[in-house]
Write a protein that holds these residues in place. Structure first.
Motif, short mmCIF file in Angstrom:
data_model
loop_
_atom_site.label_atom_id
_atom_site.label_comp_id
_atom_site.label_asym_id
_atom_site.label_seq_id
_atom_site.Cartn_x
_atom_site.Cartn_y
_atom_site.Cartn_z
N ARG A 166 0.95 -1.35 0.18
CA ARG A 166 0.03 -0.03 -0.01
C ARG A 166 0.78 1.25 -0.04
NH1 ARG A 166 -5.51 -0.16 1.77
NH2 ARG A 166 -6.17 -2.22 2.11
N ILE A 167 0.47 2.27 -0.79
CA ILE A 167 1.21 3.42 -0.74
C ILE A 167 0.83 4.33 0.63
CG2 ILE A 167 1.47 5.83 -2.14
CD1 ILE A 167 0.60 4.24 -4.72
N THR A 168 2.05 4.52 1.01
CA THR A 168 2.00 5.41 2.35
C THR A 168 2.09 6.94 1.90
OG1 THR A 168 4.05 4.68 3.01
CG2 THR A 168 2.35 3.49 4.03
N ASN A 169 3.42 7.21 1.18
CA ASN A 169 3.65 8.37 0.77
C ASN A 169 4.29 8.92 -0.60
OD1 ASN A 169 3.91 11.48 1.96
ND2 ASN A 169 6.23 11.10 1.68
N ILE A 170 3.95 9.90 -1.21
CA ILE A 170 4.52 10.23 -2.25
C ILE A 170 5.29 11.57 -2.06
CG2 ILE A 170 4.03 10.67 -4.64
CD1 ILE A 170 1.93 9.08 -4.77
N ASP A 171 6.55 11.42 -2.36
CA ASP A 171 7.40 13.01 -2.57
C ASP A 171 7.09 13.51 -3.81
OD1 ASP A 171 9.26 14.70 -2.40
OD2 ASP A 171 10.75 13.39 -1.62
N THR A 172 6.51 14.57 -3.60
CA THR A 172 6.11 15.45 -5.02
C THR A 172 7.34 16.35 -5.62
OG1 THR A 172 5.38 17.29 -3.87
CG2 THR A 172 3.72 15.56 -4.53
N LYS A 173 8.43 16.47 -5.02
CA LYS A 173 9.49 17.28 -5.23
C LYS A 173 10.26 17.13 -6.47
CE LYS A 173 11.69 17.51 -0.95
NZ LYS A 173 12.52 16.65 -0.72
N ARG A 174 10.47 15.74 -6.95
CA ARG A 174 11.08 15.58 -8.04
C ARG A 174 10.24 15.57 -9.35
NH1 ARG A 174 15.80 10.91 -8.96
NH2 ARG A 174 16.21 11.51 -11.04
N ILE A 175 9.07 15.29 -9.09
CA ILE A 175 8.04 15.62 -10.02
C ILE A 175 7.84 16.96 -10.48
CG2 ILE A 175 5.38 15.07 -10.67
CD1 ILE A 175 5.54 12.59 -9.36
N ASN A 176 7.65 17.76 -9.18
CA ASN A 176 7.59 19.15 -9.38
C ASN A 176 8.55 20.00 -10.04
OD1 ASN A 176 4.76 19.64 -8.70
ND2 ASN A 176 5.25 19.77 -6.50
N THR A 177 9.70 19.53 -9.79
CA THR A 177 10.98 19.99 -10.46
C THR A 177 10.96 20.00 -11.89
OG1 THR A 177 12.16 19.55 -8.39
CG2 THR A 177 13.51 20.29 -10.24
N ALA A 178 10.72 18.56 -12.21
CA ALA A 178 10.68 18.44 -13.66
C ALA A 178 9.58 19.25 -14.47
CB ALA A 178 10.53 16.86 -13.93
N LEU A 179 8.38 19.16 -13.75
CA LEU A 179 7.12 20.02 -14.31
C LEU A 179 7.60 21.33 -14.57
CD1 LEU A 179 3.95 18.53 -12.57
CD2 LEU A 179 4.76 17.94 -14.85
N SER A 180 8.31 21.98 -13.70
CA SER A 180 8.37 23.39 -13.80
C SER A 180 9.47 23.69 -14.84
CB SER A 180 8.88 23.97 -12.30
OG SER A 180 10.06 23.34 -11.94
N GLU A 181 10.50 22.81 -15.10
CA GLU A 181 11.38 22.82 -16.07
C GLU A 181 10.63 22.64 -17.39
OE1 GLU A 181 14.81 20.32 -14.59
OE2 GLU A 181 15.16 21.56 -13.43
N GLY A 182 9.37 22.41 -17.40
CA GLY A 182 8.67 22.19 -18.69
C GLY A 182 8.93 20.63 -19.14
N GLU A 183 9.16 19.78 -18.46
CA GLU A 183 9.12 18.47 -18.82
C GLU A 183 8.01 17.71 -18.78
OE1 GLU A 183 14.01 17.32 -18.69
OE2 GLU A 183 12.54 16.83 -16.80
N VAL A 184 7.52 16.66 -19.43
CA VAL A 184 6.56 15.64 -19.24
C VAL A 184 7.29 14.73 -18.36
CG1 VAL A 184 5.09 13.86 -20.11
CG2 VAL A 184 5.32 16.03 -21.24
N VAL A 185 6.67 14.30 -17.22
CA VAL A 185 7.08 13.25 -16.27
C VAL A 185 6.27 11.87 -16.68
CG1 VAL A 185 7.68 12.63 -13.87
CG2 VAL A 185 7.42 15.11 -14.63
#
Ligand code: ADP
Ligand code: ASP
Ligand code: MG
Length: 405
Positions: A112-131
């Motif tokens: 079961r998922i207990t936590n998702i760290d959004t940092k790395r996804i958000n950084t990539a998104l803010s750099e204009g990337e599709v993750v």
């Protein structure tokens, strides 16, 4: 401009052409100005192929190493999809579950998922990337690879959508929405425009495999706008949402079929306090989930105790019952793994009486004998002989006129 999570299942990424088609769909969303996180499954058949490889080495493989093996399927797809996106000049980056830091408990093969760290996804998104994130996998606190159970990529997608507060979580698959029943079973099944979280949860739990149960639980808990759509054609799909967003309430929303269960009966057990717990205690200790339970008291002071379990647990449950049978003084044990559970689901049941009797009469009309019944506020389930599976589903689908809106 919105923030979208788009999940593509196995058939949608089955070969290089389909992966290229997914890449074009994602590019189109980007061109409309949306930020996109893509979640993918393994290519169709790949998880089964890996499982059977492991089965050739040991009977019933499980645990940590099985997760190391099964998680490779999704890792292949994320890389291929990013290559396809880059070929279309879309900036993209692949991330495995552990690279994102999708933390789970340590229950291998059904974590079961207990936590998702959004940092790395958000950084990539803010750099204009599709993750592009690998579905179905995570990492335990101790750093081991885990998987989320079959169909688990749906849950990865919804959990990421919840963590990022995405505007919508879109589940692209090989049907163009959620139907009143499995469209492969009933030709005139109808696509639903909307369905409540509660109904979808029942449908998924009762056998509609279009969404993993946990993904619907997540969506309901975090109020994620969840949509099921076709990856092969354009269309509105089905929105899974809360009850207040649904204007016209239908009596029923669907019929489901589940052939995964088996039935066991202990005959002639003395009718005295504690019998149910003596029977079900050891079953629970063996981590076997019991679904339906029926107890009949005869006039000779004994009872027949019947319950259902997952078909995979049938043999183990029989041997547990054999062990306690003498202690209980039971007359015999009967088992039947050729049963099917057919259910009707709908929030309209709360305000309408008489659905059960209509259901039973329709089945009787086709000479389908009902072996067990269970009900909740918004569903009625019956157990019948497996040979009546399709006839039963079709009969109920037409009795409640589900083909008409
Ligand atoms: P994916 O590989 O994209 O995750 P799945 O095979 O898990 O796809 O789920 C899609 C399938 O679910 C459909 O092909 C369909 O046969 C099945 N299904 C079962 N019940 C329903 C339903 N009520 N509505 C739509 N699809 C259903
Ligand atoms: N690949 C995994 C499975 O086949 C997860 C998924 O497809 O959602 O069950
Ligand atoms: Mg699926």
């Amino acid at each position: 401009m919105g923030l979208l999570v788009q999940k593509f299942g196995g058939t949608s990424v089955a070969d290089p052409e389909r992966i290229a088609a997914v890449a074009r769909r994602v590019r189109d969303s980007r061109q409309r100005g949306d930020q996109v996180i893509v979640v993918v499954s393994a290519m169709a058949g790949e998880t089964d192929r890996l499982l059977s490889l492991a089965n050739e080495i040991v009977k019933n493989p499980k645990g940590r190493e099985l997760d190391v093996l099964l998680s490779t399927g999704e890792q292949v797809t994320i890389a291929l999809l990013v290559l396809a996106l880059q070929a279309l000049d879309v900036r993209a980056r692949s991330l495995t579950g552990s690279q994102v830091r999708i933390t789970t408990d340590a229950a291998h093969n059904k974590a079961r998922i207990t936590n998702i760290d959004t940092k790395r996804i958000n950084t990539a998104l803010s750099e204009g990337e599709v993750v592009v994130v690998a579905g179905f996998q995570g990492m335990s606190e101790s750093g081991d690879i885990t998987t989320l159970g079959r169909g688990g990529s749906d849950t990865t997608a919804v959990a990421i959508a919840a963590a990022l507060k995405a505007d919508e979580c879109q589940i692209y698959t090989d049907v163009d929405g959620v139907y009143t029943t499995d469209p492969r079973l009933v030709a005139d099944a109808r696509r639903l425009d909307r369905i409540t979280y509660e109904e979808m949860l029942e449908m998924a739990s009762l056998g509609a495999k279009v969404l993993q149960i946990r993904s619907v639980e997540f969506a309901s808990k975090y109020r994620v706008a969840l949509r099921v759509l076709s990856s092969f054609e354009d269309g509105p799909g089905t929105l899974i949402t809360s009850e207040e967003n649904i204007m016209e309430e239908a009596l029923l929303s669907g019929v489901t079929l589940n052939r995964d269960e088996a039935k066991l009966t202990m005959l002639g057990v003395p009718d005295r306090p504690g019998v149910a717990s003596t029977i079900l205690g050891p079953v629970a200790e063996a981590n076997i989930e019991v679904d339906m339970i029926v107890q009949n008291v005869g006039d000779d002071g004994t009872t027949d105790f019947t319950f259902t379990v997952h078909r995979n647990d049938f043999d183990t449950t029989i041997s547990i019952l054999e062990k306690i049978s003498a202690e209980l003084g039971a007359r015999a044990i009967e088992g039947d793994n050729k049963i099917a559970k057919i259910s009707v689901v709908g929030v309209g049941m709360r305000s309408h009486a008489g659905i059960a009797s209509r259901m039973f009469a329709a089945l009787a009309n086709e000479s389908i004998n009902i072996q067990m019944i269970s009900t909740s506020e918004i569903k009625i389930s019956v157990v019948v002989d497996e040979k009546y599976s399709e006839l039963g589903v079709r009969t109920l689908h037409s009795e409640f006129q589900l083909e008409h809106a």
